[in-house]
Design an enzyme around this catalytic site. Sequence first.
Site, mmCIF file in Angstrom:
data_model
loop_
_atom_site.group_PDB
_atom_site.id
_atom_site.type_symbol
_atom_site.label_atom_id
_atom_site.label_comp_id
_atom_site.label_asym_id
_atom_site.label_seq_id
_atom_site.Cartn_x
_atom_site.Cartn_y
_atom_site.Cartn_z
ATOM 1 N N LYS B 85 0.825 -1.203 0.000
ATOM 2 C CA LYS B 85 0.000 0.000 0.000
ATOM 3 C C LYS B 85 0.861 1.255 0.000
ATOM 4 C CE LYS B 85 -3.833 -0.630 2.267
ATOM 5 N NZ LYS B 85 -4.585 -0.946 3.489
ATOM 6 N N ARG B 154 -3.542 2.905 8.298
ATOM 7 C CA ARG B 154 -3.794 1.581 7.695
ATOM 8 C C ARG B 154 -2.550 0.720 7.738
ATOM 9 N NH1 ARG B 154 -7.614 2.754 2.638
ATOM 10 N NH2 ARG B 154 -8.340 4.795 3.289
ATOM 11 N N GLY B 163 -6.080 -10.827 7.192
ATOM 12 C CA GLY B 163 -6.147 -11.193 8.609
ATOM 13 C C GLY B 163 -5.715 -10.079 9.543
ATOM 14 N N MET B 165 -5.083 -5.980 11.024
ATOM 15 C CA MET B 165 -5.808 -4.746 11.240
ATOM 16 C C MET B 165 -5.862 -3.987 9.919
ATOM 17 S SD MET B 165 -4.822 -1.355 13.376
ATOM 18 C CE MET B 165 -5.084 0.133 12.392
ATOM 19 N N ARG B 398 -3.754 -1.237 -6.380
ATOM 20 C CA ARG B 398 -3.002 -2.498 -6.265
ATOM 21 C C ARG B 398 -3.388 -3.388 -7.427
ATOM 22 N NH1 ARG B 398 -6.090 -4.889 -0.894
ATOM 23 N NH2 ARG B 398 -8.185 -4.652 -1.720
ATOM 24 N N HIS B 515 -2.781 -43.654 -1.116
ATOM 25 C CA HIS B 515 -3.260 -44.394 -2.282
ATOM 26 C C HIS B 515 -4.431 -43.671 -2.936
ATOM 27 C CE1 HIS B 515 -5.702 -47.530 -4.291
ATOM 28 N NE2 HIS B 515 -4.516 -47.906 -4.731
ATOM 29 N N SER B 821 14.841 -41.629 -13.538
ATOM 30 C CA SER B 821 13.606 -40.894 -13.318
ATOM 31 C C SER B 821 13.332 -40.849 -11.819
ATOM 32 C CB SER B 821 12.471 -41.604 -14.060
ATOM 33 O OG SER B 821 11.253 -40.987 -13.754
ATOM 34 N N CYS B 888 9.058 -38.374 -12.124
ATOM 35 C CA CYS B 888 7.712 -38.887 -12.360
ATOM 36 C C CYS B 888 6.939 -39.012 -11.062
ATOM 37 C CB CYS B 888 7.767 -40.224 -13.087
ATOM 38 S SG CYS B 888 8.573 -41.514 -12.127
ATOM 39 N N TYR B 908 12.979 -33.659 -18.147
ATOM 40 C CA TYR B 908 11.520 -33.604 -18.207
ATOM 41 C C TYR B 908 10.897 -33.747 -16.824
ATOM 42 C CZ TYR B 908 11.394 -38.738 -17.786
ATOM 43 O OH TYR B 908 11.545 -40.020 -17.346
#
Lengths: 934, 934
Positions: B85, B154, B163, B165, B398, B515, B821, B888, B908
């Site tokens: 802010k 603020r 959460g 003030m 913002r 699982h 992998s 993986c 990958y």
Amino acid sequence: MGILKQIKEKFHSRETISSVKRELSSNLKDSLKDLKEELENNDCGCESDDVVVDSGDVGSDRVSLKSIYSFHEGAKEMKDLLGGKGANLAEMKRLGLPVPEGFTITTDACNFFLETGNYPKGFHDELAEHLAEVESKMGKKFGDIENPLLFSVRSGAKISMPGMMDTVLNLGLNDAVVQGLINQTGNARCAYDSYRRFIQMFSDIVLGVDHAKFEHALEGMREVRGVTSDIELTVEDFKELISQYKAIVFEATREQFPTEPIKQLSKAIEAVFNSWTNERAITYRKLNDIPDDIGTAVNVQSMVFGNKGETSGTGVAFTRNPSTGEKKFYGEFLTNAQGEDVVAGIRTPQKIEKLQEIMPNVYSQLIEIKDKLEQHYTDMQDIEFTIEEGELYVLQTRTGKRTAHAALRVAVDMVEEGLITKEEAILRQDPNMLNTLLHPSIDKSHSYEAIAKGLPASPGAACGIVVFESDDAVNKVENEDTKVILVRRETSPEDIQGMHAAEGILTSTGGMTSHAAVVCRGMGKPCVAGCSKIRVMESDKKFVIGDIIVKEGDIITLDGSTGEVILGELKMKKTELSGHFRTIMDWAKDMKTMSVRTNADTGPDCKIARDFDAEGVGLCRTEHMFFEEDRIMKVREMILSKTDTQREAALKELLPMQKADFKDIFKAMDGLPVTVRLLDPPLHEFLPSTEEKLTEVASNMTIPKNELRSMINQLHEVNPMLGHRGCRLGITFPAIYQMQVLAILGAAIECHEEGIEVHPEIEVPLVGCHSELKAVKAGIEAVTKDLRPMIKFDYKVGTMIEVPRACLTADEIALEADFLSFGTNDLTQTTFGISRDDAGKFLNHYLDKKIFPADPAATIDQKGVGRLMQMTVELGRKANPNIEIGICGEHGGEPKSVEFCQKIGLDYVSCSPYRVPVAILAAAQSAIKSRNLS
Amino acid sequence: MGILKQIKEKFHSRETISSVKRELSSNLKDSLKDLKEELENNDCGCESDDVVVDSGDVGSDRVSLKSIYSFHEGAKEMKDLLGGKGANLAEMKRLGLPVPEGFTITTDACNFFLETGNYPKGFHDELAEHLAEVESKMGKKFGDIENPLLFSVRSGAKISMPGMMDTVLNLGLNDAVVQGLINQTGNARCAYDSYRRFIQMFSDIVLGVDHAKFEHALEGMREVRGVTSDIELTVEDFKELISQYKAIVFEATREQFPTEPIKQLSKAIEAVFNSWTNERAITYRKLNDIPDDIGTAVNVQSMVFGNKGETSGTGVAFTRNPSTGEKKFYGEFLTNAQGEDVVAGIRTPQKIEKLQEIMPNVYSQLIEIKDKLEQHYTDMQDIEFTIEEGELYVLQTRTGKRTAHAALRVAVDMVEEGLITKEEAILRQDPNMLNTLLHPSIDKSHSYEAIAKGLPASPGAACGIVVFESDDAVNKVENEDTKVILVRRETSPEDIQGMHAAEGILTSTGGMTSHAAVVCRGMGKPCVAGCSKIRVMESDKKFVIGDIIVKEGDIITLDGSTGEVILGELKMKKTELSGHFRTIMDWAKDMKTMSVRTNADTGPDCKIARDFDAEGVGLCRTEHMFFEEDRIMKVREMILSKTDTQREAALKELLPMQKADFKDIFKAMDGLPVTVRLLDPPLHEFLPSTEEKLTEVASNMTIPKNELRSMINQLHEVNPMLGHRGCRLGITFPAIYQMQVLAILGAAIECHEEGIEVHPEIEVPLVGCHSELKAVKAGIEAVTKDLRPMIKFDYKVGTMIEVPRACLTADEIALEADFLSFGTNDLTQTTFGISRDDAGKFLNHYLDKKIFPADPAATIDQKGVGRLMQMTVELGRKANPNIEIGICGEHGGEPKSVEFCQKIGLDYVSCSPYRVPVAILAAAQSAIKSRNLS
């Protein structure tokens, strides 16, 4: 690897280097030694395997240089290249001892042959040169029909290996040459005897013809002639036998027995090479941890004949008594015999002293030689000799095998004689053999047959009647005053009472670090674990091996040192610690640099360990105290509490009990550090596991059985080893650790007030993240606030290192810890992802197939687990230079692992009480070795 | 840390440095940015946490320099120091926008205060200076009774935090000053309204007085006056209310409401500081992964009044539609109101377009401002404004929050408008939010209440009748044509049929990688796992949450994206992939450097993944095929075979089935690589686990039930996760892998012949030692010998890396492997020594207490597991530079983990089909970031 590269570069073209071959070959040995050291020092994590693999590569370079060494060229330091036998034959030549002429084909030539199927380049030329040299020295010719030279051909690896081809004697004989031998010796009987022996040995060993067939023919001949001993057979009988032998060979091989001496020699050499890879040899190497790729040398030696009549003979002798270690010449001989007769056991050999009467000159020459050899080798020697018509020849010398007792005595005596240093005396002891001195063992003078063999999980022998339930064990021992063996599929902490009562434990599943194995080693009680051939039917109170059914009440004997299970009661012998043992241990204590502590959970266990010179407690497992009869019910109340108040009430009752335990321990360990581990196992381990026990607990706790069962089910875990245990319990149920910390420090305060010197070390188990340790420490801080004014001693707070993440983040953890202690049991399990309780299904297969070089539960896996340990030490010490680092896993008493711990710089090792002397010796050896290196 | 040290050295004595303060403070921000980068680059394994901890330390140095910045001093880049802010207010000042004067107290001052309980040295002098500056700019005086200056106070952290003030308006009023305000404005009603609002807000937020009490008094006043709206209340009414309010404050706090303006300000500042550590703020940070130690700034801004009548007002607007992304000004306003009225919902605000009618000048000024702000920030803005008697003031700007849809559209539009680059468009997407686009979700326009909340284990929403057994699920779906939710304590592979049939799964135990969670994510099916508040009583066919009993047949709705469980059926909405999504994904594909593969076990799953642009299969789990109804019996026969012949016969029947499966997959993946993992789970997973199933199997296999039970018991394992599975099975029962390899290569051969381009990669699971891989490879060689002439394509053989030992010895393993992998699920479990199935008992506690910064099953633990991964890549690539390395495990689709994979250089990532777009986006972001860094 500078040297290797250098060598390779110098010799990349074999053709152009013949001129520098000779010059370099003598230096090569040293270079290779350097190379090995370089390799070893380069990578602390690597096993000896690798070194050998690499030097194997070097080998195939080496073979281009020189494949054969005359006995005049070698020396005892050249065992890698010439094998033990060849190196010692050469050494004896150097000492001027009467060694028949000959030469040694190198291990490199063997390796080259085994790899490529060919002899190294130039091999046959070298062989011809060396044959000519021996012929000229002996004044005889190989294959000559006038004055023939015969050879013995023997294998000889760096390490003596009974599994391999041993010896072919009299090589070079055929129908024509045997006449030359008669010419030469004038002894036709000896010549034909030698010839038939040669055919028999060669056919058996080289051609693979079943030797029973020859024995059978020999027996037949004795029968036909109506005589009982070979000595009574005539020249004609032997001639006849030789024909029969040849026929046997032809029948078995469909080829004529080879008559050409050079072909005999070449086949014999190949047979020695190939015997390296026969099944027995492979098995032997596996059992004895000998690398597969060191290869064997071949010794070709001109024959001398112990079978030339009564002034000839052959024998074996030790420079000292190998059984007791007494400094007294010890041996046996046979007259008119060749080497194998002594071993064969057909005739009974005479004691060596008898030789003094028969051939006093030979005897005194032999005495002179054995003294010379012992002085030269500065160790007890095992000597083979042959007497040919009053002339003494030495055929072999090697370090004599001896009992654990003898090893101690010989070493101590030799130090006193000024022959060796105390360090050498220490280095010569096999730490594993000490084990046999510390436990009762089966009297091996009587023969017996084992009905099954499991893992030798905890050493010593025990005998008793079979029981299948922990309660039965306790009842039988208490009420019937009998000794029992507890047999179970596997044991659980609930069986502790029964295990205490039993003489020994037999389980059908679980490995070297299963519950049964670990607890038994801790108790110093024999255990055969993972005996997968037996099927335990606990409910039927019997176990079955094939057709054999063993029922409750039957007597069995266990040998925890070999894994054998024997029906019935065997005679035991108990060995006392002799004075020599004491002496060696005193020297070892002086020389080691690491401390040796013990894993002990009770005052009496601590006492045993302290008597063995333990220097503290490295691991006190508080949960073992929880299982004792008077408190398990309180523990269960604590676990099954529905409210914090209930839990705290139960803990309050446990507090004085734990405190009393710790006081016992602090007293036993007055002046020494005591590491106490806070509760580690998952809570369900403490709960009843059988229906019967469940009923009992439910009624004791006055809760409905169904509710109890449901509570227990709630605590069930899929993978308890990776579950809600260790500090995870301590963090989620802080009251338990609070009680334990109060008990530890409370006990220490009271002991301190009574004048006991206390050094408590509080150990938090299963930390994987520094914030876990931080959280537990905060809890400890909080609970000890009130005690602080009374704490007039230092105490430490540290952690076990038993999951890989703790190793990887040791820098963070070390900032929170006063000490780190490797729990290598769990660390090995998590690093491998292998549960010790379930490994039985594949581990043996893995070891058989050499997929694992060794059981990682038995000796630290240096490449994997070891790398993590090294990383921990480096990261930990960097972050917190004053941190104390030790090991309390089962490996802490295993010699190779102890050496590794020394290498990576641990402060202490810790092991079960009965292992303490082993660890002290191993620590001393490691310290000496590391001093020698630096 | 060069810069940190430099700074510390320069400023070690605070007293002597005042002269260089000013000069350095402006450079400091840059230095700190460098410092952070330095820290981040220094240690790839460290988490952002650390960086923050370190910069926290820096903070306490920084506070000595300057605690307060005027809006004229800051800039948008200074968010760390001024909060979002404050930085934006300053930025708007720089842009020349009408921002009421004020200043920002830094986050460092906050941190210093929270650490020490004191303000930084010189703070009050600075405050006085800045007050004076604002007073002089505004021509008013704080606390003046003639011409008073009022402030809003603020909070404003770097990251917006609901959460904390929020705001106190009208600060500086008291009974005297309010007269000054009347003087100043000539508007007594506005002045008293402002005063009573001030008391109410200040008392609620700063003094902690329950705001309901004030509301109650206000309501009472309305009742007494017989009016319905505050606007109808008179000046006298407000005066009366103010007295009542003061009384309420005194009653609640036992102190008079503070009248001194400077004391009000100082209390308000402290309240903002302290609100950083209130419970709601801590919870919010935990939920949103915001570090605890970045602190909040405090913005003190001179008041403007939207409540001065009909030409005044206040509002909120977005530069584009935050719900659809449409480029259309979007917002609401209220006339004659202060900020909180818009939020409070008492009066209904008007659409922003309406402003054009009421105050056309203000509106066009606002349009100008919003265009300027969007151009300047190059992102959609969320603007707060106030109009005071026709004068427009901007109070905040913002980056506007938006839906996933809007985020895509705004980004694509802005690229087209030339406002941002494609790279920026990609970086602005939240990969996790894409998830909501790929699954049906609950229509949030209707309100509902959840009865329980579990782990959001697999995203998407589902609704159906509750069943408790897999068979029931299948029956209901097949026979009653109804949708079902399968509820179980935990699922096992036996439940696969039921899971297939069900719309969603709810379990009471198990974590994010249980699982149920893993399988559901693979299936793209919603799952709420580890919902520990519910008690599942499978045998009674019901589950219980507190007093609520849910029985079979009841309808529930699950939200797998939030973990919520709701009674009854909720309306769903299904989102289609829009064109903007397609565009963004196309850009992402172009920009990423890692491949993205999928974990898929069937042809249809592969098809889904390929539609999402997967570039191959990274993991095909062959065991999932084993559970299908037509083959599970064959699998059981294979497992329970007593002889090799029996086993081979069963395998022979399985072979064509597996081959057909692989053909489907190869066809779906024509031209792309397919990694097939050989059988991994322990065999007992395939066996029946209930009495009912047991009976069925026994009768099918015609073996006595007791024998079957005993065979199953033999297969039981204590820690199945660490047991006889993976390559350990393949090595001990080679026939299984042989069948699988024949099926894979056989399928590939047939596909190849049909013109399909195949790239099979055979993956060996659970390798910990290179010799295991070697052994399996030898088996593969042997079995493929006959196939070789038909194999006209390349195939690879490699291994999963899923136990720490594999990482530690990756150099050895890499020599045997074509690819590696990472199976990070198991690797995380073994590295931590934590079983995912059992972690539920402590993991939540650990996360709550921040003992673990994050669930390591959800995002890669970079310090521990990540270090092993990095080691693997380094060792592996060094030994075998051509090796292909991927991941993986479940982490392969988690954005932070994907970024880590990019960092350590993987080839990958692979994840479940529905995660593929997430992974592609994350991979693109990672590639862009790493390009930006280099």
